[in-house]
Structures are given as C-alpha cells and as structure tokens.
Scaffold this motif. Structure first.
Motif, PDB file in Angstrom:
ATOM      1  N   ALA A 127       0.822  -1.216   0.000  1.00  0.00           N
ATOM      2  CA  ALA A 127       0.000   0.000   0.000  1.00  0.00           C
ATOM      3  C   ALA A 127       0.851   1.259   0.000  1.00  0.00           C
ATOM      4  CB  ALA A 127      -0.916   0.007   1.218  1.00  0.00           C
ATOM      5  N   ASP A 128       0.327   2.288  -0.642  1.00  0.00           N
ATOM      6  CA  ASP A 128       0.917   3.628  -0.548  1.00  0.00           C
ATOM      7  C   ASP A 128       0.392   4.334   0.706  1.00  0.00           C
ATOM      8  OD1 ASP A 128       2.337   3.663  -3.144  1.00  0.00           O
ATOM      9  OD2 ASP A 128       0.296   3.514  -3.952  1.00  0.00           O
ATOM     10  N   ILE A 129      -0.883   4.079   1.006  1.00  0.00           N
ATOM     11  CA  ILE A 129      -1.545   4.684   2.158  1.00  0.00           C
ATOM     12  C   ILE A 129      -2.291   3.582   2.906  1.00  0.00           C
ATOM     13  CG2 ILE A 129      -3.284   6.355   2.934  1.00  0.00           C
ATOM     14  CD1 ILE A 129      -2.732   7.913   0.314  1.00  0.00           C
ATOM     15  N   VAL A 130      -2.195   3.590   4.228  1.00  0.00           N
ATOM     16  CA  VAL A 130      -2.930   2.647   5.063  1.00  0.00           C
ATOM     17  C   VAL A 130      -3.908   3.445   5.914  1.00  0.00           C
ATOM     18  CG1 VAL A 130      -2.764   0.908   6.886  1.00  0.00           C
ATOM     19  CG2 VAL A 130      -1.002   1.013   5.089  1.00  0.00           C
ATOM     20  N   VAL A 131      -5.182   3.048   5.843  1.00  0.00           N
ATOM     21  CA  VAL A 131      -6.229   3.647   6.661  1.00  0.00           C
ATOM     22  C   VAL A 131      -6.625   2.604   7.695  1.00  0.00           C
ATOM     23  CG1 VAL A 131      -8.553   4.626   6.703  1.00  0.00           C
ATOM     24  CG2 VAL A 131      -7.074   4.999   4.705  1.00  0.00           C
ATOM     25  N   VAL A 132      -6.621   2.992   8.968  1.00  0.00           N
ATOM     26  CA  VAL A 132      -6.986   2.067  10.038  1.00  0.00           C
ATOM     27  C   VAL A 132      -8.164   2.641  10.816  1.00  0.00           C
ATOM     28  CG1 VAL A 132      -6.225   0.791  12.069  1.00  0.00           C
ATOM     29  CG2 VAL A 132      -4.592   1.279  10.220  1.00  0.00           C
ATOM     30  N   ARG A 133      -9.250   1.863  10.857  1.00  0.00           N
ATOM     31  CA  ARG A 133     -10.462   2.259  11.569  1.00  0.00           C
ATOM     32  C   ARG A 133     -10.539   1.528  12.903  1.00  0.00           C
ATOM     33  NH1 ARG A 133     -15.030   4.604  13.579  1.00  0.00           N
ATOM     34  NH2 ARG A 133     -16.815   3.235  13.539  1.00  0.00           N
ATOM     35  N   PHE A 134     -10.708   2.291  13.958  1.00  0.00           N
ATOM     36  CA  PHE A 134     -10.962   1.742  15.287  1.00  0.00           C
ATOM     37  C   PHE A 134     -12.445   1.911  15.567  1.00  0.00           C
ATOM     38  CE2 PHE A 134      -6.487   2.581  15.310  1.00  0.00           C
ATOM     39  CZ  PHE A 134      -5.957   1.553  16.063  1.00  0.00           C
ATOM     40  N   LEU A 162       6.896   0.624   8.903  1.00  0.00           N
ATOM     41  CA  LEU A 162       7.330   0.554   7.506  1.00  0.00           C
ATOM     42  C   LEU A 162       7.424   1.926   6.851  1.00  0.00           C
ATOM     43  CD1 LEU A 162       5.249  -2.517   6.256  1.00  0.00           C
ATOM     44  CD2 LEU A 162       7.708  -2.439   6.704  1.00  0.00           C
ATOM     45  N   GLY A 163       7.017   2.967   7.580  1.00  0.00           N
ATOM     46  CA  GLY A 163       7.054   4.316   7.022  1.00  0.00           C
ATOM     47  C   GLY A 163       5.919   4.606   6.056  1.00  0.00           C
ATOM     48  N   LYS A 164       4.830   3.857   6.156  1.00  0.00           N
ATOM     49  CA  LYS A 164       3.679   4.076   5.276  1.00  0.00           C
ATOM     50  C   LYS A 164       2.929   5.328   5.698  1.00  0.00           C
ATOM     51  CE  LYS A 164       4.299   0.369   2.876  1.00  0.00           C
ATOM     52  NZ  LYS A 164       4.506   0.386   1.432  1.00  0.00           N
ATOM     53  N   SER A 165       2.335   5.994   4.725  1.00  0.00           N
ATOM     54  CA  SER A 165       1.426   7.088   5.050  1.00  0.00           C
ATOM     55  C   SER A 165       0.234   6.478   5.762  1.00  0.00           C
ATOM     56  CB  SER A 165       0.988   7.804   3.779  1.00  0.00           C
ATOM     57  OG  SER A 165       2.109   8.403   3.153  1.00  0.00           O
ATOM     58  N   ALA A 204      -0.540   9.842  17.242  1.00  0.00           N
ATOM     59  CA  ALA A 204       0.706  10.595  17.087  1.00  0.00           C
ATOM     60  C   ALA A 204       1.556  10.052  15.935  1.00  0.00           C
ATOM     61  CB  ALA A 204       1.508  10.572  18.389  1.00  0.00           C
ATOM     62  N   ALA A 205       1.400   8.773  15.619  1.00  0.00           N
ATOM     63  CA  ALA A 205       2.147   8.175  14.508  1.00  0.00           C
ATOM     64  C   ALA A 205       1.480   8.413  13.161  1.00  0.00           C
ATOM     65  CB  ALA A 205       2.301   6.673  14.737  1.00  0.00           C
ATOM     66  N   ALA A 206       0.242   8.871  13.176  1.00  0.00           N
ATOM     67  CA  ALA A 206      -0.539   9.039  11.948  1.00  0.00           C
ATOM     68  C   ALA A 206      -0.217  10.355  11.253  1.00  0.00           C
ATOM     69  CB  ALA A 206      -2.027   8.970  12.269  1.00  0.00           C
ATOM     70  N   TYR A 233      -7.565  14.932  -1.542  1.00  0.00           N
ATOM     71  CA  TYR A 233      -6.582  16.008  -1.484  1.00  0.00           C
ATOM     72  C   TYR A 233      -5.183  15.504  -1.841  1.00  0.00           C
ATOM     73  CZ  TYR A 233      -3.438  19.607   0.076  1.00  0.00           C
ATOM     74  OH  TYR A 233      -2.438  20.528   0.100  1.00  0.00           O
ATOM     75  N   VAL A 234      -4.794  14.369  -1.260  1.00  0.00           N
ATOM     76  CA  VAL A 234      -3.465  13.817  -1.538  1.00  0.00           C
ATOM     77  C   VAL A 234      -3.315  13.483  -3.017  1.00  0.00           C
ATOM     78  CG1 VAL A 234      -1.984  11.800  -1.099  1.00  0.00           C
ATOM     79  CG2 VAL A 234      -3.082  12.984   0.819  1.00  0.00           C
ATOM     80  N   LEU A 235      -4.369  12.953  -3.610  1.00  0.00           N
ATOM     81  CA  LEU A 235      -4.326  12.539  -5.013  1.00  0.00           C
ATOM     82  C   LEU A 235      -4.396  13.714  -5.988  1.00  0.00           C
ATOM     83  CD1 LEU A 235      -4.224  10.001  -6.810  1.00  0.00           C
ATOM     84  CD2 LEU A 235      -6.719  10.014  -6.785  1.00  0.00           C
ATOM     85  N   THR A 236      -5.251  14.683  -5.667  1.00  0.00           N
ATOM     86  CA  THR A 236      -5.527  15.762  -6.658  1.00  0.00           C
ATOM     87  C   THR A 236      -5.103  17.149  -6.202  1.00  0.00           C
ATOM     88  OG1 THR A 236      -7.740  16.282  -5.815  1.00  0.00           O
ATOM     89  CG2 THR A 236      -7.556  14.452  -7.403  1.00  0.00           C
TER      90      THR A 236
END
Length: 147
Positions: A74-81, A100-103, A121-123, A139-142
C-alpha cells in the motif's frame, strides 16, 4: 495509488470511503471482512484443531500473509478503530504500517482520542468520519479541497 483499509469490520465505513472516492485513481484492498471466514480460514484449509489456541493461531497466521502483503504494497494505510470491540488487530496494523514508514490515516470517534493518543501521534491524519478519510485521499491525489 494503493490504499489498504484496515480495522473494524462490523460497519459500512469501507463502502462509504470507496463510494466517496468514486472516479479517483485509487485501488482499494482490505482484510477478509467475513468474521467467521477470517476466524476459521486456517482450520478450513489446513485441518481441524482440538485446542482453540491452535485453531486461532492457524487463522491468524494465514490472515497475516494477506495483511502483511497488503500493508507492504500500500501507498496509504487507513486504520479504523470501531466503537464496540477492542481493536487489537487494528492497533497492530497501524504500528506495522508506521514501522514501515507508510502514510497512515487513522479513523475513530472522538471518545477514543485518549486511548489512541500514541497511535494518533504516529498518523499523518486522524479522522472522525469516513467522509473525512475520503477528503484526505482526494486532497493527496488531486490537491483539491472539499467543496
């Protein structure tokens, strides 16, 4: 861009993110969201276990193959709690992605802010709604701000 949607599996948050990003050049992936299939995959494929520990271990190990590859790719990881359950898997995925330094985009309700302060804090972004996640991705994409 490849986006991995990790975490809570009991609501439609993934569908809401994907729908809000319709038309954008994003490729989404996710864990197996059928809870029973995810829990039982190891014994269904590798054979039954009498001890629940080994039953769970087989499933967790098999699911880890999918999860690790998805996060690493992945380029970006989204984590839902989620609100209802302790989300140990989600915390592990967020930590792995951060290592891993992922966004990393974290999604949770405001009442979890204190409990998740280290994760937050890591996000790179912390969102309260799936629509905010979609706006971040847009926003990140466009480079476009929400209307």
């Amino acid at each position: 861009m490849k986006v991995y949607l990790s975490g809570e599996i009991h609501t439609d948050w993934r569908d809401r993110v994907i729908s809000a990003c319709d038309g954008f050049d994003l490729q989404f992936s996710a864990p197996v969201t059928d809870h029973a299939a995810s829990d039982d995959c190891g014994v269904a494929i590798l054979g039954a276990e009498d001890d629940k520990f080994w039953h769970d271990r087989k499933g967790a190990s098999l699911n880890a193959i999918r999860t690790r590859n998805a996060i690493e790719g992945a380029d970006i990881v989204v984590v839902r709690f989620g609100e209802q359950y302790k989300q140990w898997n989600a915390a592990f995925d967020a930590g792995y992605a951060a290592a891993l330094g992922k966004s990393l985009i974290i999604l949770h309700q405001p009442d979890h802010a204190h409990a998740l302060k280290e994760v937050d804090a890591a996000a790179n972004a912390v969102c309260e709604t799936p629509e905010q996640v979609a706006a971040c991705l847009r926003y990140v994409l466009t480079g476009a701000l929400p209307e």
